[in-house]
Design a protein around this motif. Structure first.
Motif, short mmCIF file in Angstrom:
data_model
loop_
_atom_site.label_atom_id
_atom_site.label_comp_id
_atom_site.label_asym_id
_atom_site.label_seq_id
_atom_site.Cartn_x
_atom_site.Cartn_y
_atom_site.Cartn_z
N LEU A 35 8.60 46.89 40.00
CA LEU A 35 10.00 46.51 40.17
C LEU A 35 10.31 45.21 39.44
CD1 LEU A 35 10.20 47.14 44.04
CD2 LEU A 35 10.48 48.80 42.17
N GLY A 36 11.55 45.08 38.99
CA GLY A 36 11.95 43.85 38.30
C GLY A 36 13.45 43.71 38.16
N LYS A 37 13.88 42.54 37.75
CA LYS A 37 15.28 42.23 37.41
C LYS A 37 16.26 42.69 38.49
CE LYS A 37 18.19 42.25 33.29
NZ LYS A 37 18.45 42.90 31.96
N VAL A 38 16.07 42.15 39.70
CA VAL A 38 16.95 42.50 40.82
C VAL A 38 18.30 41.80 40.65
CG1 VAL A 38 17.23 42.50 43.32
CG2 VAL A 38 14.96 42.74 42.33
N GLY A 39 19.36 42.52 40.96
CA GLY A 39 20.69 41.93 40.91
C GLY A 39 21.54 42.43 42.06
N ILE A 40 22.20 41.50 42.78
CA ILE A 40 23.12 41.88 43.86
C ILE A 40 24.46 42.26 43.25
CG2 ILE A 40 24.41 41.03 45.86
CD1 ILE A 40 21.98 39.33 46.58
N LEU A 41 24.96 43.45 43.60
CA LEU A 41 26.24 43.92 43.07
C LEU A 41 27.40 43.55 44.00
CD1 LEU A 41 25.21 47.50 41.82
CD2 LEU A 41 25.31 45.36 40.53
N GLU A 42 27.18 43.64 45.27
CA GLU A 42 28.22 43.26 46.26
C GLU A 42 27.54 43.01 47.60
OE1 GLU A 42 29.99 47.55 47.58
OE2 GLU A 42 30.42 46.95 45.49
N GLU A 43 28.18 42.20 48.43
CA GLU A 43 27.60 41.91 49.75
C GLU A 43 28.70 41.48 50.72
OE1 GLU A 43 25.09 38.52 50.11
OE2 GLU A 43 26.41 37.23 48.92
N VAL A 90 17.04 52.56 36.38
CA VAL A 90 17.81 51.62 37.19
C VAL A 90 18.06 52.31 38.52
CG1 VAL A 90 20.02 50.47 37.51
CG2 VAL A 90 18.90 50.40 35.28
N LYS A 91 17.68 51.63 39.61
CA LYS A 91 17.91 52.17 40.94
C LYS A 91 18.83 51.25 41.71
CE LYS A 91 13.53 54.69 41.23
NZ LYS A 91 12.33 54.98 42.05
N VAL A 92 19.77 51.85 42.43
CA VAL A 92 20.75 51.11 43.22
C VAL A 92 20.55 51.46 44.70
CG1 VAL A 92 23.19 50.63 43.60
CG2 VAL A 92 22.37 51.20 41.29
N TYR A 93 20.52 50.41 45.55
CA TYR A 93 20.29 50.60 46.98
C TYR A 93 21.38 49.90 47.78
CZ TYR A 93 15.51 51.95 45.68
OH TYR A 93 14.42 52.56 45.14
N GLY A 94 21.62 50.46 48.98
CA GLY A 94 22.48 49.80 49.95
C GLY A 94 21.68 49.51 51.21
N PHE A 95 21.88 48.31 51.77
CA PHE A 95 21.14 47.92 52.99
C PHE A 95 22.11 47.28 53.97
CE2 PHE A 95 18.71 44.82 55.51
CZ PHE A 95 17.77 45.68 56.10
N LYS A 96 22.05 47.75 55.23
CA LYS A 96 22.88 47.20 56.29
C LYS A 96 21.99 46.56 57.36
CE LYS A 96 26.43 50.80 55.82
NZ LYS A 96 27.14 51.89 56.52
N LYS A 97 22.54 45.54 57.97
CA LYS A 97 21.83 44.88 59.06
C LYS A 97 21.50 45.90 60.14
CE LYS A 97 22.29 41.19 62.49
NZ LYS A 97 23.19 40.13 63.04
#
Length: 425
Positions: A99-107, A123-130
């Motif tokens: 894995l590399g070059k992580v970037g936050i798109l929105e939060e 390129v993989k995009v993930y969503g994470f919720k509390k």
């Protein structure tokens, strides 16, 4: 014998499909300097290397998501260490876990969407919720495959006519651990055969699979499916058991060519021979061309010599003048050898014969010239002090009522020079 159709530019274009880049992936690609730290979340990648002491280094990494908790950060999720490269030759690497070059798109305070790259060009995009146990994968897109497809589509403009475009087109389509391992050029580079080789692992590998590609200038090309080899791992370390190829054209007509392709490995005494007939559509020819084509094929078939060390009889060049009702062709034959084995040299080597033939109207083919001589494959003979003599005929032309060809002067290969000779029709 396997019979296959060449792929034209039109058919190749139909096979290519350029996928649209997903919006979230494009947003990530448009960011010049992706940041992995936001107001509410920060994402880090930690690496680890382990020395096996005997073989090499193993590499792992872990992705960690932390969430702001007052003035401090607390860990909300971790992938745990994932090994993407092993230390031992039996390990199978998985660079998609690198894995590399992580970037936050929105939060927001309780949710984050981020993207990263992997070691295989995705390129993989993930969503994470509390409160989630793990992130949800929203997109996975291979940027490397997308770029390779764009290049292949551009190469399609000249892939049928230009050998370099064909080679590049094949290379751009190779997947992990595949590569071009051998090339055979025939008919003055108008016919190319490529051998594609697949390594079964990243270290101390054998060729476990292979494919064959055949390109005929101006007509198209064909690529086989994957064939399995009969190779095995010899044991030990620091080796690569590969394959090589010997390809010849055994027959060639206006709308077809027949190939004998031998793939093998001498050290393990394994080989496999493929007899492949490739064909392609051609514009309807006149009666004279059809008659001549049939006559030339008959001469080839009548002149074949059955011997395990002989090259097949083939037509090297041909010219057909439908208006004058005249045709000429150069026939190549092997007629003798004093080599005892495939890798041997012999005292004199192989004896080849090149002959010039003419067809007038509906008359039968007539031989008007021939040259034959012995030649050793690589080295000079201790008996004669020379490799022998090149007796090849080439550059066939019909013009002004005469036939012209180029042959080699002198008796010694090392001193020979090309010379043009002509014959009256």
């Amino acid at each position: 014998m396997e019979t296959v159709e060449l792929l034209s530019t039109e058919k190749l274009t139909e096979q290519e499909h350029l996928s649209e880049i997903p919006k979230l992936v494009q947003r990530y690609l448009d960011i010049k300097k992706p940041t992995a730290r936001g107001k509410h979340f920060r994402i880090t990648i930690k690496g680890k290397s382990v020395d096996s002491k005997t073989d090499g280094m193993a590499y792992s990494n872990a992705l960690i998501i932390e969430q702001k908790n007052g003035e401090s950060w607390r860990q909300a999720y971790s992938t745990g260490m994932m090994q993407y490269r092993g230390a031992h030759n039996w390990d199978i690497d998985d660079w998609d876990l690198s894995l590399g070059k992580v970037g936050i798109l929105e939060e927001s305070k309780n949710e984050v969407v981020y993207a990263l790259t992997t070691g295989v060009g995705k390129v993989k995009v993930y969503g994470f919720k509390k409160g989630d146990e793990s992130p949800e994968q929203l997109e996975s897109f291979s940027v490397s495959d997308h770029e390779a497809t764009k290049k292949r589509i551009e190469l399609l403009k000249t892939v049928v006519t230009d050998q370099s475009a064909f080679n590049a087109y094949i290379t751009e389509g190779l997947q992990n651990r595949w590569h071009v391992t051998d090339t055979a050029e025939m008919e003055d580079r108008k016919i190319i055969v490529l051998l594609l080789d697949h390594a079964d692992r990243d270290y101390d590998a054998i060729s476990d699979l292979y494919k064959i590609c055949i390109w005929i200038q101006g007509q198209g090309f064909w690529k086989s499916g994957a064939y399995r080899t009969g190779l095995h791992h010899p044991g030990g370390k620091f080796y690569r058991v590969g394959i090589s190829m010997k390809a010849t054209v055994t027959n060639h007509g206006q709308d077809f060519a027949v190939f004998s392709v031998e793939v093998g490995n001498r050290s393990q005494q394994w080989k496999q021979t493929h007899q492949i007939r490739v064909q392609w559509p051609v514009a309807e020819s006149d009666d004279f061309e059809q008659v001549v084509g049939k006559m030339m094929n008959e001469v080839v078939q009548q002149s074949q010599h059955d011997h395990p060390l002989y090259l097949p009889t083939v037509i090297k060049e041909s010219v057909i003048d439908s208006k004058l009702k005249v045709a000429a062709f150069i026939l190549f034959e092997q007629i003798d050898t004093d080599r005892m084995t495939e890798s041997g040299e012999g005292w004199l080597g192989d004896q080849f014969r090149y002959s010039l033939w003419v067809i007038k109207g509906n008359a039968k083919p007539r031989q008007i010239h021939e040259e034959h001589a012995y030649i050793r494959p690589h080295t000079k003979s201790d008996m004669t002090g020379t490799r022998g003599q090149d007796c090849s005929l080439k550059d066939l032309k019909i013009s002004g009522g005469r036939i012209s060809i180029t042959h080699m002067t002198d008796a010694k290969f090392e001193e020979q020079k090309p010379e043009t000779i002509t014959f009256k029709l």
